[in-house]
Design a protein around this motif. Structure first.
Motif, short mmCIF file in Angstrom:
data_model
loop_
_atom_site.label_atom_id
_atom_site.label_comp_id
_atom_site.label_asym_id
_atom_site.label_seq_id
_atom_site.Cartn_x
_atom_site.Cartn_y
_atom_site.Cartn_z
N ARG A 169 1.25 10.16 5.97
CA ARG A 169 1.40 8.68 6.30
C ARG A 169 2.91 8.16 5.75
NH1 ARG A 169 -3.49 8.72 8.35
NH2 ARG A 169 -5.50 8.64 6.84
N LYS A 214 -2.02 -1.54 -3.97
CA LYS A 214 -3.02 -0.46 -3.73
C LYS A 214 -2.35 0.85 -3.94
CE LYS A 214 -5.94 2.11 -0.60
NZ LYS A 214 -6.35 2.20 0.70
N ARG A 234 -10.55 10.25 1.78
CA ARG A 234 -10.36 10.86 3.51
C ARG A 234 -11.37 11.78 3.53
NH1 ARG A 234 -3.77 11.10 3.09
NH2 ARG A 234 -3.41 8.79 2.91
N GLN A 270 3.13 4.31 5.25
CA GLN A 270 2.94 3.73 3.79
C GLN A 270 4.11 3.77 3.06
OE1 GLN A 270 -0.72 5.95 2.79
NE2 GLN A 270 -2.07 4.84 4.06
N SER A 300 -10.11 5.83 -4.61
CA SER A 300 -11.07 6.79 -5.01
C SER A 300 -10.61 7.99 -5.75
CB SER A 300 -11.22 7.52 -3.50
OG SER A 300 -10.10 8.02 -2.88
N TYR A 344 -14.94 1.23 -6.71
CA TYR A 344 -16.29 2.18 -6.60
C TYR A 344 -17.11 1.94 -7.87
CZ TYR A 344 -13.51 3.63 -2.74
OH TYR A 344 -12.75 3.71 -1.86
N LYS A 376 0.79 -0.96 -0.03
CA LYS A 376 0.08 0.08 0.08
C LYS A 376 1.02 1.15 0.07
CE LYS A 376 -3.48 2.50 2.59
NZ LYS A 376 -4.51 2.37 3.82
C1 PBG Z 1 -7.52 3.28 5.42
C2 PBG Z 1 -7.79 3.18 4.14
C3 PBG Z 1 -7.75 4.27 3.26
C4 PBG Z 1 -8.00 3.87 2.00
C5 PBG Z 1 -8.40 2.53 2.12
N1 PBG Z 1 -8.29 2.17 3.43
C6 PBG Z 1 -6.94 5.66 3.29
C7 PBG Z 1 -5.69 6.05 3.66
O1 PBG Z 1 -4.99 5.00 4.19
O2 PBG Z 1 -5.23 7.21 3.81
C8 PBG Z 1 -8.14 4.69 0.58
C9 PBG Z 1 -8.99 4.10 -0.30
C10 PBG Z 1 -9.37 4.75 -1.44
O3 PBG Z 1 -8.65 5.92 -1.64
O4 PBG Z 1 -10.20 4.61 -2.17
N2 PBG Z 1 -6.23 3.53 6.05
#
Ligand code: PBG
Length: 324
Positions: free
Chosen positions: A217, A248, A205, A221, A274, A313, A195
């Motif tokens: 993050r 991801k 968010r 991440q 997203s 989505y 991720k």
């Molecule tokens: C939670 C999480 C996130 C997403 C999925 N689980 C946000 C992040 O890591 O900030 C993002 C999903 C998306 O953008 O569709 N940690």
């Protein structure tokens, strides 16, 4: 054989030929629909940056999930928007937390639909980070217990699978242990293994109200510039007991999807996040692209790169398109 003996266009000249030599087929079985659960009744708050998506109270969540199930979508991925946040993310693992309640309602009303729950703390902590915060530091080991408790509470509520997305080191093993100790050894773990620290999560968010209140993050991440590190992350999670591996985001990271596919033999998921969704919707609205076609091309490309399943989505729209 070279031109003029070999003419690739011979097999492209009609639809039947094109169907016969098609290498990748998107199916409704590949799709997982992410949904946002919020408290209340009859609530359907539109998410501006994700047209067609809403923060849904459980009654509406069940409605949308029924529609997904009818279309043949095998699973939803649940995210919760809690009433209250605190430093220990207590509503993430509360028995009557929003995800726990939504999960048991879904399993009660639509037993055939698999419920996967996102296991993370960022929606539930007052600072918006995915772990326990000590000063400015995100404390890895102090977070593990909170994540394990969260995963356990989801599984106890009836989740068919748990999906840790926090990117703390060691969390898959911790979650596997607590599930096994509680007679839940049949619950698989889908690990958000590779991720990346991505700006493509922006709309999410807003939807989940989970942006960090300080910093970013980057200490947990992955750096978008890295690819070998993805292999290390994935290898670790497999060693720790992950059943499904996720990459991801998806579209800007298809090289990673392809590379991981070659490295591992576990089922591979890719998260069409997203921001990927928002860009297509926005350009479609401007009349600059044909949104439906770009959606189908994007999802097919993610599958072609090697993903077995796609969190998107677009799941309902794509399923409708596949059925048409
Ligand atoms: C939670 C999480 C996130 C997403 C999925 N689980 C946000 C992040 O890591 O900030 C993002 C999903 C998306 O953008 O569709 N940690």
């Amino acid at each position: 054989m070279l031109f003029p003996d070999y003419r690739p266009r011979r097999l492209r000249q009609n639809d039947a030929f094109r169907r016969m030599i098609r290498e990748t087929r998107l199916s409704v079985d590949d799709l997982i629909l992410p949904l946002f659960a919020i408290a209340g009744k009859g609530v359907k708050n539109p998410i501006d940056s994700m047209p067609g998506h809403f923060q849904l109270s459980i009654d509406n969540l069940v409605k949308t999930s029924k529609k997904a199930c009818k279309l043949g979508i095998p699973a939803v991925m649940l995210f919760g928007i809690p009433d209250k946040k605190d430093p220990l993310a207590t509503s993430a693992y509360a028995k009557d937390g929003i995800v726990q309640k939504a999960t048991s309602a879904l399993k009660d009303k639509i037993p055939d639909l698999n419920v996967i729950t996102d296991v993370c703390l960022c929606q539930y902590t007052d600072h918006g980070h995915c772990g326990f915060v000590d000063g400015q530091i995100i404390d890895n080991d102090a977070t593990l217990d909170l994540l394990a408790r969260t995963a356990l509470s989801h599984a106890k509520a009836g989740a068919d699978m748990v999906a840790p997305s926090d990117m703390m080191d060691g969390r898959v093993a911790e979650i596997r242990n607590i599930l096994d100790e509680n007679d839940l050894s049949n619950i698989p773990i889908m690990s958000y293994a590779a991720k990346y620290c991505s700006a493509f999560y922006g709309p999410f968010r807003d939807a989940a109200d989970s942006a960090p209140k300080f910093g970013d993050r980057r200490t947990y991440q992955m750096d978008p510039a890295n690819s070998l590190e993805a292999i290390r992350e994935v290898t670790l999670d497999i060693e720790e007991g992950a059943d499904i591996i996720m990459v991801k985001p998806a579209l800007p990271y298809l090289d990673i999807v392809c590379r991981i596919r070659e490295e591992i033999d576990l089922p591979l998921a890719a998260y069409n996040v997203s921001g990927e969704y928002a860009m297509i919707k926005a350009a479609d609205k401007m009349g600059w692209i044909d949104g439906k076609k770009v959606m189908m091309e994007s999802l097919t490309a993610i599958k072609r790169a090697g993903a077995d399943m796609i969190l998107t989505y677009f799941a309902i729209e794509a399923a409708e398109e596949l059925r048409a």
